[in-house]
Design a protein around this motif. Sequence first.
Motif, PDB file in Angstrom:
ATOM      1  N   GLN A 236       0.828  -1.204   0.000  1.00  0.00           N
ATOM      2  CA  GLN A 236       0.000   0.000   0.000  1.00  0.00           C
ATOM      3  C   GLN A 236       0.864   1.256   0.000  1.00  0.00           C
ATOM      4  OE1 GLN A 236      -3.277  -0.024   2.863  1.00  0.00           O
ATOM      5  NE2 GLN A 236      -3.250  -2.262   2.909  1.00  0.00           N
ATOM      6  N   ILE A 237       1.945   1.260   0.792  1.00  0.00           N
ATOM      7  CA  ILE A 237       2.860   2.404   0.815  1.00  0.00           C
ATOM      8  C   ILE A 237       3.476   2.612  -0.568  1.00  0.00           C
ATOM      9  CG2 ILE A 237       4.987   3.338   1.802  1.00  0.00           C
ATOM     10  CD1 ILE A 237       2.782   3.307   3.831  1.00  0.00           C
ATOM     11  N   HIS A 238       3.967   1.514  -1.176  1.00  0.00           N
ATOM     12  CA  HIS A 238       4.561   1.617  -2.510  1.00  0.00           C
ATOM     13  C   HIS A 238       3.546   2.161  -3.509  1.00  0.00           C
ATOM     14  CE1 HIS A 238       8.128  -0.314  -1.115  1.00  0.00           C
ATOM     15  NE2 HIS A 238       7.589  -1.504  -0.960  1.00  0.00           N
ATOM     16  N   ALA A 239       2.289   1.686  -3.422  1.00  0.00           N
ATOM     17  CA  ALA A 239       1.266   2.105  -4.381  1.00  0.00           C
ATOM     18  C   ALA A 239       0.939   3.591  -4.231  1.00  0.00           C
ATOM     19  CB  ALA A 239       0.006   1.261  -4.193  1.00  0.00           C
ATOM     20  N   VAL A 240       0.864   4.089  -2.994  1.00  0.00           N
ATOM     21  CA  VAL A 240       0.535   5.494  -2.762  1.00  0.00           C
ATOM     22  C   VAL A 240       1.588   6.413  -3.375  1.00  0.00           C
ATOM     23  CG1 VAL A 240       0.299   7.269  -0.977  1.00  0.00           C
ATOM     24  CG2 VAL A 240      -0.821   5.051  -0.696  1.00  0.00           C
ATOM     25  N   LEU A 241       2.859   6.016  -3.275  1.00  0.00           N
ATOM     26  CA  LEU A 241       3.954   6.883  -3.744  1.00  0.00           C
ATOM     27  C   LEU A 241       4.492   6.492  -5.115  1.00  0.00           C
ATOM     28  CD1 LEU A 241       5.911   7.241  -0.373  1.00  0.00           C
ATOM     29  CD2 LEU A 241       4.206   8.784  -1.360  1.00  0.00           C
ATOM     30  N   ALA A 242       3.817   5.577  -5.796  1.00  0.00           N
ATOM     31  CA  ALA A 242       4.318   5.101  -7.092  1.00  0.00           C
ATOM     32  C   ALA A 242       4.421   6.228  -8.114  1.00  0.00           C
ATOM     33  CB  ALA A 242       3.412   3.989  -7.616  1.00  0.00           C
ATOM     34  N   LYS A 243       3.508   7.188  -8.071  1.00  0.00           N
ATOM     35  CA  LYS A 243       3.495   8.270  -9.056  1.00  0.00           C
ATOM     36  C   LYS A 243       4.145   9.551  -8.544  1.00  0.00           C
ATOM     37  CE  LYS A 243      -0.650   6.569 -11.400  1.00  0.00           C
ATOM     38  NZ  LYS A 243      -2.039   6.894 -11.848  1.00  0.00           N
ATOM     39  N   ASN A 244       4.737   9.499  -7.356  1.00  0.00           N
ATOM     40  CA  ASN A 244       5.430  10.663  -6.809  1.00  0.00           C
ATOM     41  C   ASN A 244       6.843  10.704  -7.400  1.00  0.00           C
ATOM     42  OD1 ASN A 244       6.912  12.491  -5.139  1.00  0.00           O
ATOM     43  ND2 ASN A 244       5.424  12.178  -3.485  1.00  0.00           N
ATOM     44  N   ARG A 245       7.112  11.671  -8.263  1.00  0.00           N
ATOM     45  CA  ARG A 245       8.399  11.709  -8.971  1.00  0.00           C
ATOM     46  C   ARG A 245       9.531  12.287  -8.133  1.00  0.00           C
ATOM     47  NH1 ARG A 245       8.926  16.827 -11.767  1.00  0.00           N
ATOM     48  NH2 ARG A 245       7.120  18.170 -11.395  1.00  0.00           N
ATOM     49  N   TYR A 246       9.217  12.689  -6.897  1.00  0.00           N
ATOM     50  CA  TYR A 246      10.254  13.270  -6.046  1.00  0.00           C
ATOM     51  C   TYR A 246      10.879  12.257  -5.086  1.00  0.00           C
ATOM     52  CZ  TYR A 246       8.115  17.568  -7.745  1.00  0.00           C
ATOM     53  OH  TYR A 246       7.613  18.561  -8.547  1.00  0.00           O
ATOM     54  N   VAL A 247      10.245  11.108  -4.928  1.00  0.00           N
ATOM     55  CA  VAL A 247      10.770  10.088  -4.017  1.00  0.00           C
ATOM     56  C   VAL A 247      10.690   8.721  -4.674  1.00  0.00           C
ATOM     57  CG1 VAL A 247      10.098  11.378  -1.947  1.00  0.00           C
ATOM     58  CG2 VAL A 247       8.527   9.682  -2.915  1.00  0.00           C
ATOM     59  N   THR A 248      11.486   7.799  -4.145  1.00  0.00           N
ATOM     60  CA  THR A 248      11.406   6.387  -4.534  1.00  0.00           C
ATOM     61  C   THR A 248      11.243   5.552  -3.268  1.00  0.00           C
ATOM     62  OG1 THR A 248      13.814   6.122  -4.440  1.00  0.00           O
ATOM     63  CG2 THR A 248      12.854   6.710  -6.572  1.00  0.00           C
ATOM     64  N   THR A 249      10.689   4.369  -3.427  1.00  0.00           N
ATOM     65  CA  THR A 249      10.478   3.496  -2.275  1.00  0.00           C
ATOM     66  C   THR A 249      11.000   2.093  -2.579  1.00  0.00           C
ATOM     67  OG1 THR A 249       8.280   2.738  -2.986  1.00  0.00           O
ATOM     68  CG2 THR A 249       8.382   4.749  -1.669  1.00  0.00           C
ATOM     69  N   TYR A 250      11.464   1.413  -1.546  1.00  0.00           N
ATOM     70  CA  TYR A 250      11.838   0.007  -1.646  1.00  0.00           C
ATOM     71  C   TYR A 250      11.760  -0.605  -0.248  1.00  0.00           C
ATOM     72  CZ  TYR A 250      16.433   1.576   0.073  1.00  0.00           C
ATOM     73  OH  TYR A 250      17.447   2.125   0.811  1.00  0.00           O
ATOM     74  N   SER A 251      11.739  -1.923  -0.186  1.00  0.00           N
ATOM     75  CA  SER A 251      11.672  -2.622   1.096  1.00  0.00           C
ATOM     76  C   SER A 251      13.062  -3.130   1.471  1.00  0.00           C
ATOM     77  CB  SER A 251      10.683  -3.790   1.029  1.00  0.00           C
ATOM     78  OG  SER A 251       9.365  -3.315   0.839  1.00  0.00           O
ATOM     79  N   ALA A 252      13.377  -3.082   2.743  1.00  0.00           N
ATOM     80  CA  ALA A 252      14.691  -3.516   3.228  1.00  0.00           C
ATOM     81  C   ALA A 252      14.508  -4.345   4.497  1.00  0.00           C
ATOM     82  CB  ALA A 252      15.593  -2.307   3.508  1.00  0.00           C
ATOM     83  N   GLY A 253      15.483  -5.230   4.747  1.00  0.00           N
ATOM     84  CA  GLY A 253      15.435  -6.069   5.938  1.00  0.00           C
ATOM     85  C   GLY A 253      14.839  -7.427   5.638  1.00  0.00           C
ATOM     86  N   LYS A 254      14.772  -8.256   6.661  1.00  0.00           N
ATOM     87  CA  LYS A 254      14.254  -9.613   6.529  1.00  0.00           C
ATOM     88  C   LYS A 254      12.995  -9.760   7.371  1.00  0.00           C
ATOM     89  CE  LYS A 254      17.130 -13.033   6.414  1.00  0.00           C
ATOM     90  NZ  LYS A 254      18.170 -14.034   6.783  1.00  0.00           N
ATOM     91  N   GLU A 255      12.071 -10.585   6.890  1.00  0.00           N
ATOM     92  CA  GLU A 255      10.839 -10.828   7.636  1.00  0.00           C
ATOM     93  C   GLU A 255      11.157 -11.414   9.014  1.00  0.00           C
ATOM     94  OE1 GLU A 255       8.189  -9.679   6.685  1.00  0.00           O
ATOM     95  OE2 GLU A 255       8.130  -9.647   4.492  1.00  0.00           O
ATOM     96  N   PRO A 256      10.457 -11.053  10.061  1.00  0.00           N
ATOM     97  CA  PRO A 256       9.284 -10.175  10.073  1.00  0.00           C
ATOM     98  C   PRO A 256       9.614  -8.712  10.325  1.00  0.00           C
ATOM     99  CG  PRO A 256       9.525 -11.187  12.214  1.00  0.00           C
ATOM    100  CD  PRO A 256      10.681 -11.682  11.380  1.00  0.00           C
ATOM    101  N   HIS A 257      10.869  -8.325  10.111  1.00  0.00           N
ATOM    102  CA  HIS A 257      11.300  -6.953  10.387  1.00  0.00           C
ATOM    103  C   HIS A 257      11.558  -6.179   9.095  1.00  0.00           C
ATOM    104  CE1 HIS A 257      11.645  -8.200  14.539  1.00  0.00           C
ATOM    105  NE2 HIS A 257      12.494  -9.154  14.206  1.00  0.00           N
ATOM    106  N   ARG A 258      10.948  -6.599   8.007  1.00  0.00           N
ATOM    107  CA  ARG A 258      11.128  -5.922   6.726  1.00  0.00           C
ATOM    108  C   ARG A 258      10.320  -4.620   6.725  1.00  0.00           C
ATOM    109  NH1 ARG A 258      13.585  -7.267   2.166  1.00  0.00           N
ATOM    110  NH2 ARG A 258      12.718  -6.743   0.113  1.00  0.00           N
TER     111      ARG A 258
END
Length: 265
Positions: A236-258
């Motif tokens: 959901q976070i990635h989807a909200v900011l997908a069209k924001n050209r000023y920032v990028t998003t990615y996931s980091a870490g390992k489950e369950p602390h990703r």
Amino acid sequence: MTIFTGKTEEAAIAAGLAALNCERDQVAIKVVATPRKGLLGIGRRDAMVDVVLKPVAEEEKQAAKAASSTTATYSVTHASAPTTDPTSAAVTTTPIESTTPKEQPTVTPAERRQQREAAVDAVQDYLATIVEQLGIDASLEVESSAHRQVRLTFTTNKEGLLIGKHGRTINALQSLAQLFLNHNGAAHVDIELDVAGYRERRTVTLTRLAENTAREVVATGKPVYLDPMPSFERKQIHAVLAKNRYVTTYSAGKEPHRAVVIEPA
């Protein structure tokens, strides 16, 4: 990126080496985030490192390819040669009979649909048993369902107990339900659990969090690491900011602390 975490940079690197089963000279290491103690435990952050295997040298690739190549599957049979002319011996080649994998039984669309429906019925009984063991009196119904998506809604007087702190209980139940479907012939079906409209309220909260954090990242020029959250909330976070050209998003870490990382574009 292949992110590993630890209380120190060396601990994070060690975790990466153990996960990849390799030595330190076989990987390239990049420090993504240094550890931070925070103030009174607030703002604490583990070290994050990106550990990837170095590319194999071309000579090693060729050697591995040569070692793994197979010889032609032919056997050589010498025919009996006349004693008067040993040079006239005939040589024939006979192909070795190749084996073919057995055909897997095909599953018709109707059978696959019945399998999915049976799994969805079974997961309701599975969840009802768990909730009862938690001491919660609740009813469960399929509120809406599609070809590859099922939504189950609880009705109970103990909504807060079923949701749990920060949604941990309802999220844990949803993860268990998804695993149940995966192991019972419905791996391609996504399931969502809800109670008292919690999912809708949580979506509003995540949208606000994503937008506010993006503004902070643009203003400071520094990346922000959000708190760990389950994969469907990270999406959901990635989807909200997908069209924001000023920032990028990615996931980091390992489950369950990703966790989601938001950084300047």
